[in-house]
Design a protein around this motif. Structure first.
Motif, PDB file in Angstrom:
ATOM      1  N   LEU A 101      13.335 -19.690  -1.603  1.00 46.53           N
ATOM      2  CA  LEU A 101      12.795 -18.399  -2.011  1.00 46.53           C
ATOM      3  C   LEU A 101      11.276 -18.480  -2.062  1.00 46.53           C
ATOM      4  N   TYR A 102      10.649 -17.589  -1.326  1.00 40.31           N
ATOM      5  CA  TYR A 102       9.190 -17.431  -1.338  1.00 40.31           C
ATOM      6  C   TYR A 102       8.869 -16.046  -1.882  1.00 40.31           C
ATOM      7  N   ALA A 103       7.713 -15.902  -2.530  1.00 43.04           N
ATOM      8  CA  ALA A 103       7.300 -14.590  -3.023  1.00 43.04           C
ATOM      9  C   ALA A 103       5.783 -14.468  -2.988  1.00 43.04           C
ATOM     10  N   LEU A 104       5.341 -13.230  -2.799  1.00 42.50           N
ATOM     11  CA  LEU A 104       3.923 -12.881  -2.816  1.00 42.50           C
ATOM     12  C   LEU A 104       3.769 -11.654  -3.705  1.00 42.50           C
ATOM     13  N   LEU A 105       2.825 -11.722  -4.639  1.00 46.63           N
ATOM     14  CA  LEU A 105       2.545 -10.591  -5.506  1.00 46.63           C
ATOM     15  C   LEU A 105       1.389  -9.790  -4.959  1.00 46.63           C
ATOM     16  N   GLY A 151       0.796  -1.228   0.000  1.00 46.69           N
ATOM     17  CA  GLY A 151       0.000   0.000   0.000  1.00 46.69           C
ATOM     18  C   GLY A 151       0.820   1.264   0.000  1.00 46.69           C
ATOM     19  N   THR A 152       1.665   1.442   0.997  1.00 51.12           N
ATOM     20  CA  THR A 152       2.403   2.696   1.169  1.00 51.12           C
ATOM     21  C   THR A 152       3.659   2.764   0.302  1.00 51.12           C
ATOM     22  N   MET A 153       4.431   1.680   0.271  1.00 47.31           N
ATOM     23  CA  MET A 153       5.682   1.694  -0.493  1.00 47.31           C
ATOM     24  C   MET A 153       5.453   1.512  -1.991  1.00 47.31           C
ATOM     25  N   GLY A 154       4.337   0.903  -2.370  1.00 49.77           N
ATOM     26  CA  GLY A 154       4.049   0.677  -3.786  1.00 49.77           C
ATOM     27  C   GLY A 154       4.731  -0.540  -4.373  1.00 49.77           C
ATOM     28  N   LEU A 155       5.084  -1.518  -3.530  1.00 48.36           N
ATOM     29  CA  LEU A 155       5.723  -2.733  -4.034  1.00 48.36           C
ATOM     30  C   LEU A 155       4.719  -3.590  -4.802  1.00 48.36           C
ATOM     31  N   ASN A 156       5.224  -4.348  -5.748  1.00 48.99           N
ATOM     32  CA  ASN A 156       4.407  -5.309  -6.480  1.00 48.99           C
ATOM     33  C   ASN A 156       4.732  -6.738  -6.061  1.00 48.99           C
ATOM     34  N   ARG A 157       5.944  -6.958  -5.568  1.00 52.08           N
ATOM     35  CA  ARG A 157       6.415  -8.305  -5.217  1.00 52.08           C
ATOM     36  C   ARG A 157       7.186  -8.216  -3.895  1.00 52.08           C
ATOM     37  N   ILE A 158       6.851  -9.121  -2.989  1.00 51.93           N
ATOM     38  CA  ILE A 158       7.577  -9.195  -1.720  1.00 51.93           C
ATOM     39  C   ILE A 158       8.126 -10.604  -1.583  1.00 51.93           C
ATOM     40  N   ASN A 163      14.149 -24.647   8.040  1.00 54.05           N
ATOM     41  CA  ASN A 163      13.358 -23.842   8.971  1.00 54.05           C
ATOM     42  C   ASN A 163      11.868 -24.085   8.705  1.00 54.05           C
ATOM     43  N   ILE A 164      11.359 -25.168   9.235  1.00 55.64           N
ATOM     44  CA  ILE A 164       9.982 -25.608   8.988  1.00 55.64           C
ATOM     45  C   ILE A 164       8.965 -24.562   9.435  1.00 55.64           C
ATOM     46  N   ARG A 165       9.207 -23.898  10.554  1.00 53.38           N
ATOM     47  CA  ARG A 165       8.270 -22.880  11.049  1.00 53.38           C
ATOM     48  C   ARG A 165       8.147 -21.731  10.045  1.00 53.38           C
ATOM     49  N   ALA A 166       9.273 -21.274   9.491  1.00 58.14           N
ATOM     50  CA  ALA A 166       9.239 -20.184   8.517  1.00 58.14           C
ATOM     51  C   ALA A 166       8.502 -20.615   7.250  1.00 58.14           C
ATOM     52  N   HIS A 167       8.750 -21.834   6.791  1.00 57.39           N
ATOM     53  CA  HIS A 167       8.050 -22.332   5.604  1.00 57.39           C
ATOM     54  C   HIS A 167       6.536 -22.303   5.837  1.00 57.39           C
ATOM     55  N   GLY A 168       6.097 -22.773   6.995  1.00 66.26           N
ATOM     56  CA  GLY A 168       4.673 -22.778   7.320  1.00 66.26           C
ATOM     57  C   GLY A 168       4.092 -21.375   7.392  1.00 66.26           C
ATOM     58  N   LEU A 169       4.848 -20.447   7.968  1.00 64.70           N
ATOM     59  CA  LEU A 169       4.397 -19.057   8.081  1.00 64.70           C
ATOM     60  C   LEU A 169       4.184 -18.444   6.702  1.00 64.70           C
ATOM     61  N   PHE A 170       5.167 -18.586   5.823  1.00 57.01           N
ATOM     62  CA  PHE A 170       5.045 -17.958   4.508  1.00 57.01           C
ATOM     63  C   PHE A 170       3.917 -18.590   3.693  1.00 57.01           C
ATOM     64  N   LYS A 171       3.743 -19.880   3.813  1.00 51.39           N
ATOM     65  CA  LYS A 171       2.622 -20.529   3.119  1.00 51.39           C
ATOM     66  C   LYS A 171       1.287 -20.031   3.670  1.00 51.39           C
ATOM     67  N   ALA A 172       1.201 -19.853   4.994  1.00 56.35           N
ATOM     68  CA  ALA A 172      -0.037 -19.352   5.609  1.00 56.35           C
ATOM     69  C   ALA A 172      -0.358 -17.927   5.157  1.00 56.35           C
ATOM     70  N   LEU A 173       0.673 -17.161   4.794  1.00 54.13           N
ATOM     71  CA  LEU A 173       0.488 -15.789   4.314  1.00 54.13           C
ATOM     72  C   LEU A 173       0.290 -15.745   2.800  1.00 54.13           C
ATOM     73  N   ASN A 174       0.128 -16.908   2.187  1.00 57.54           N
ATOM     74  CA  ASN A 174      -0.164 -17.036   0.755  1.00 57.54           C
ATOM     75  C   ASN A 174       1.053 -16.833  -0.149  1.00 57.54           C
ATOM     76  N   PHE A 175       2.268 -16.881   0.415  1.00 57.49           N
ATOM     77  CA  PHE A 175       3.470 -16.824  -0.412  1.00 57.49           C
ATOM     78  C   PHE A 175       3.581 -18.129  -1.197  1.00 57.49           C
ATOM     79  N   SER A 176       4.168 -18.051  -2.379  1.00 55.78           N
ATOM     80  CA  SER A 176       4.470 -19.238  -3.186  1.00 55.78           C
ATOM     81  C   SER A 176       5.952 -19.538  -3.073  1.00 55.78           C
ATOM     82  N   GLN A 177       6.284 -20.809  -2.887  1.00 56.25           N
ATOM     83  CA  GLN A 177       7.694 -21.182  -2.889  1.00 56.25           C
ATOM     84  C   GLN A 177       8.131 -21.282  -4.342  1.00 56.25           C
TER      85      GLN A 177
END
Length: 183
Positions: free
Chosen positions: A175-179, A127-134, A142-156
């Motif tokens: 590498l995970y990313a969310l558009l 919203g504020t920074m205007g990013l398209n990809r994070i 790091n299983i906990r991190a993998h689960g967190l990013f998947k829960a936030l809808n990131f794609s591996q």
């Protein structure tokens, strides 16, 4: 652009608040950053003292003034600092992407605090920074991190082989990313 005198704005959630990282947070963050369950996953040199944490915070604040990094301390309503999160780096023109990082006190794991914190960080980035990809990078183990990013809808998106050099040698990262349109 969105920083006031090089300081990230305070972001408020339902159960937590993201406060701009500050030197007086060093003691609490040192305890988290050096915790045996957290330290192995961090991409930073080992910290030996609270003074080292203060120096790291000073560096992060300087990078914030230069709009190279944004870091927040995650706080509970009583003011307790339970972790930190933010943008390790970003690029606007030509890419409109950023990379996030985070760590949380193990005593707070599994309670949804980091999911809430990163939700605020993602909203700010899109919203504020205007990013398209994070993007988010994490150790393949790091299983906990993998689960967190998947829960936030990131794609591996893949495995970056020998991407980081650590005290134990070269290390792969996932590498995970969310558009913006996927949030």
């Amino acid at each position: 652009m969105y920083l006031s005198r090089g300081v990230a704005p305070t972001l408020s959630g339902t159960r937590i608040e993201l406060q701009p990282i500050a030197a007086d947070h060093a003691s609490a963050l040192f305890e988290i950053w050096t915790h045996p369950a957290v330290a192995p996953w961090l991409d930073t040199p080992p910290l030996a003292s609270v003074r080292d944490a203060e120096q790291l915070i000073t560096l992060l604040l300087q990078m914030g003034k230069e709009e190279e990094s944004l870091r927040w301390s995650i706080t509970l309503p009583d003011g307790e600092i339970i972790g930190s999160c933010g943008y390790n780096q970003w690029q606007l023109p030509g890419a409109y992407r950023g990379e996030i990082g985070c760590e949380l006190s193990p005593s707070c794991w599994g309670q949804g605090y980091m999911r809430e914190a990163l939700g605020l960080v993602l909203d700010f980035g899109f919203g504020t920074m205007g990013l398209n990809r994070i993007e988010a990078l994490c150790h393949p183990g790091n299983i906990r991190a993998h689960g967190l990013f998947k829960a936030l809808n990131f794609s591996q998106e893949g495995l970056l082989r020998q991407y980081r050099h650590t005290a134990s040698g070269f290390q792969d990262v996932s590498l995970y990313a969310l558009l913006r349109n996927e949030k």
